[in-house]
Design a protein around this motif. Structure first.
Motif, short mmCIF file in Angstrom:
data_model
loop_
_atom_site.label_atom_id
_atom_site.label_comp_id
_atom_site.label_asym_id
_atom_site.label_seq_id
_atom_site.Cartn_x
_atom_site.Cartn_y
_atom_site.Cartn_z
N LEU A 192 -0.87 6.97 9.74
CA LEU A 192 -2.49 5.81 9.84
C LEU A 192 -2.25 5.05 9.69
CD1 LEU A 192 -6.09 7.40 9.61
CD2 LEU A 192 -4.67 7.84 11.64
N PRO A 193 -2.56 3.84 10.17
CA PRO A 193 -2.21 1.99 9.81
C PRO A 193 -2.41 2.59 8.55
CG PRO A 193 -3.05 2.26 11.74
CD PRO A 193 -3.15 3.61 11.15
N MET A 194 -1.85 1.28 7.08
CA MET A 194 -1.16 1.53 6.07
C MET A 194 -0.65 0.53 5.83
SD MET A 194 -2.66 2.46 2.90
CE MET A 194 -3.65 3.60 2.74
N PHE A 195 -1.01 -0.72 5.11
CA PHE A 195 -0.80 -1.90 4.74
C PHE A 195 -1.41 -3.05 3.48
CE2 PHE A 195 -2.22 -4.79 7.42
CZ PHE A 195 -2.10 -4.06 8.75
N ALA A 196 -0.66 -3.21 2.76
CA ALA A 196 -1.30 -3.70 1.63
C ALA A 196 -1.97 -5.04 2.68
CB ALA A 196 -0.56 -4.95 0.70
N ASP A 249 1.00 -4.35 -8.04
CA ASP A 249 -0.31 -3.71 -8.37
C ASP A 249 -1.32 -4.42 -7.62
OD1 ASP A 249 1.20 -2.22 -11.05
OD2 ASP A 249 0.61 -4.02 -12.59
N THR A 250 -1.60 -5.64 -7.27
CA THR A 250 -2.54 -6.51 -6.57
C THR A 250 -2.45 -5.50 -5.31
OG1 THR A 250 -2.61 -8.10 -7.49
CG2 THR A 250 -3.71 -8.41 -5.64
N TRP A 251 -1.30 -5.47 -4.51
CA TRP A 251 -1.43 -4.73 -3.32
C TRP A 251 -1.51 -3.32 -3.46
CZ3 TRP A 251 4.25 -7.74 -2.42
CH2 TRP A 251 4.01 -9.01 -1.92
N THR A 252 -0.76 -2.76 -4.61
CA THR A 252 -1.64 -1.17 -4.53
C THR A 252 -2.70 -1.03 -4.80
OG1 THR A 252 0.84 -0.75 -5.69
CG2 THR A 252 -1.01 0.93 -5.69
N ASP A 253 -3.55 -1.43 -4.83
CA ASP A 253 -5.15 -1.39 -5.20
C ASP A 253 -5.34 -1.76 -4.26
OD1 ASP A 253 -4.89 -1.23 -8.45
OD2 ASP A 253 -5.63 -3.22 -8.53
N GLN A 254 -4.85 -2.76 -3.27
CA GLN A 254 -5.58 -3.35 -2.10
C GLN A 254 -5.26 -1.63 -0.58
OE1 GLN A 254 -3.24 -6.38 -0.48
NE2 GLN A 254 -4.54 -7.63 -1.83
N HIS A 278 -0.30 5.35 -2.30
CA HIS A 278 -0.12 5.46 -1.30
C HIS A 278 0.49 4.63 -0.01
CE1 HIS A 278 -3.83 7.58 -1.29
NE2 HIS A 278 -4.53 7.12 -2.43
N HIS A 279 1.86 5.09 -0.25
CA HIS A 279 2.72 4.26 0.64
C HIS A 279 2.50 4.57 2.65
CE1 HIS A 279 6.71 2.83 2.66
NE2 HIS A 279 6.51 4.00 2.95
N LEU A 280 2.11 6.24 2.44
CA LEU A 280 1.25 5.96 3.50
C LEU A 280 0.63 7.10 3.34
CD1 LEU A 280 5.24 7.68 5.29
CD2 LEU A 280 3.80 5.76 6.05
N TYR A 281 -0.15 7.04 4.75
CA TYR A 281 -1.98 7.87 5.09
C TYR A 281 -1.72 8.76 5.85
CZ TYR A 281 -6.63 8.56 3.98
OH TYR A 281 -8.12 9.32 3.92
#
Ligand code: PLP
Length: 377
Positions: free
Chosen positions: A350-354, A254-259, A288-291
């Protein structure tokens, strides 16, 4: 210049997750090796319990990949040779392997312009004799129109198998995705929002009977008695190591998802003044697995970003109905798939990661602005 000082921006960086969990995973791994708990075992049992609680579902069955999850779900749904199954034309091919293995026929549907998810108006047009099920995909981490899918499925008496491979943690009206259909399937491929240290997957269901069948299918078709094989089965067990790593990561999901959500919000704000078409959040919440943005000159933009130290991805450049391996299997469609063609031809991830930093994101944003400056007439 700031742009040069932070180094190239990767498309995804999983080492950040390891930095957070490594110290607590290593002693646990030591215990796992001591116990030789390599295939399923106590860590898998614990992970199944933990993830079932997290998702709010009765049964969670850990398997060896997302594709394996979708395969056993297809069998447990009773989908047989010659049956037809509605699926979006725009998704990863793993969505349909299970039904292909069973000799069922995918009926491709176009997707929504705003979300890239299955378009129910188009699906309605493609209903024909022999359609037994629908596999909606919560693509890029955004819920499909869940209420719409359920009403559609009820009207046409279809089984719903949710492909949640990109959407763990996403909810629709407060309830986890994967709990709306007959079964929900997840992937723990390392790059997914919850990723293992290798391959992994999960099927969830609230149906006791289906859970029994799924557990048997993943383990050689075995029933309660060892070495008595009640049905044709598979070796789709989850590794103990994966279950252990996933258990540690799930606590942080959940923290990573918030990021991820904060990164998406920042992209949306910073790129609003560009010609890019940005992801819309339409149905429920989005993890937002991918943007994925869309650009008319996608390939030129991709090349420019690459030159400027920004890695991007394509998800997915070739629609399923064009895949060479499906020639002669999938039903031909004179109506075509204009919206799928748009996503496939113009989409750029685009780049998207926790754990992506603000300077890293600034570098992506600056490079995109520089591109549009440069192409100005
Ligand atoms: C990743 C993925 C799958 C397959 O999962 P694997 O674990 O790679 O087998 C299926 N569907 C979608 C939409 C995916 O993104």
């Amino acid at each position: 210049m700031l742009m040069q000082s932070i180094g190239p921006v990767p498309f995804v960086d999983l080492s950040i997750q390891w930095d957070q969990i490594g110290a607590e995973v290593m002693p646990d791994l030591e215990k796992l090796f001591q116990a030789s708990a390599f295939c399923l075992g106590p860590w898998a049992v614990a992970f199944e319990k933990q993830v079932a609680e997290y998702l709010g579902v009765k049964h969670a069955i850990a398997v060896s990949s997302g594709s394996a999850a979708l395969h056993v779900a297809t069998i447990a749904a009773g989908i047989k040779r010659g049956d037809k199954v509605l699926v979006p034309a725009h998704t990863f091919i793993g969505t349909i392997w299970g039904l292909i293995y069973e000799g069922a026929i995918p009926v491709f549907c176009d997707v929504e312009e705003a979300t890239g998810n299955i378009d129910l108006t188009d699906a309605e047009r493609r209903i024909e004799d022999g359609v037994k099920a629908i596999i909606p995909v919560h693509l890029y981490g955004q819920p499909v129109d869940v209420a719409g899918v359920l009403a559609f499925a009820e009207r046409h008496e279809l089984t719903v198998i949710e492909d949640c491979a990109q959407a763990i943690g996403a909810r629709f009206q407060g309830r986890s995705l994967g709990t709306f259909g007959s079964m929900g399937c997840f992937s723990f491929y390392p790059g997914k929002n919850l990723g293992g240290a290798g391959e992994g997957g999960l099927v969830i269901t609230n149906d006791d009977e289906k859970a029994k069948v799924l557990r048997s299918l993943r383990e050689h078709g075995q029933g309660p008695q060892r070495y008595v094989h009640e049905r044709i089965g598979y070796n789709y067990r989850m590794d103990g190591i994966q279950a252990l790593v996933l258990g540690h990561k799930l606590k942080r999901l959940d923290t990573w998802t918030d990021q991820r959500r904060a990164i998406a919000a920042r992209y949306a704000e910073a790129l609003a003044d560009t010609p890019l078409r940005l992801p819309a959040v339409v149905h429920g919440d989005h993890v937002h697995h991918l943007y994925v943005v869309r650009a008319d000159d996608r390939d030129a933009l991709k090349a420019f970003l690459e030159e400027h130290g920004v890695s991007t991805g394509l998800h997915y450049p070739m629609p399923l109905y064009k895949q060479p391996c499906l020639e002669g299997i999938a039903s031909p469609s004179p109506e075509g798939y204009p919206v799928t063609e748009d996503w496939a031809g113009n989409g750029l991830s685009l780049p998207m990661f926790a754990g992506m930093t603000t300077p890293q994101q600034d570098r992506v944003i600056d490079a995109i602005h520089a591109y549009f400056e440069q192409v100005k007439p």
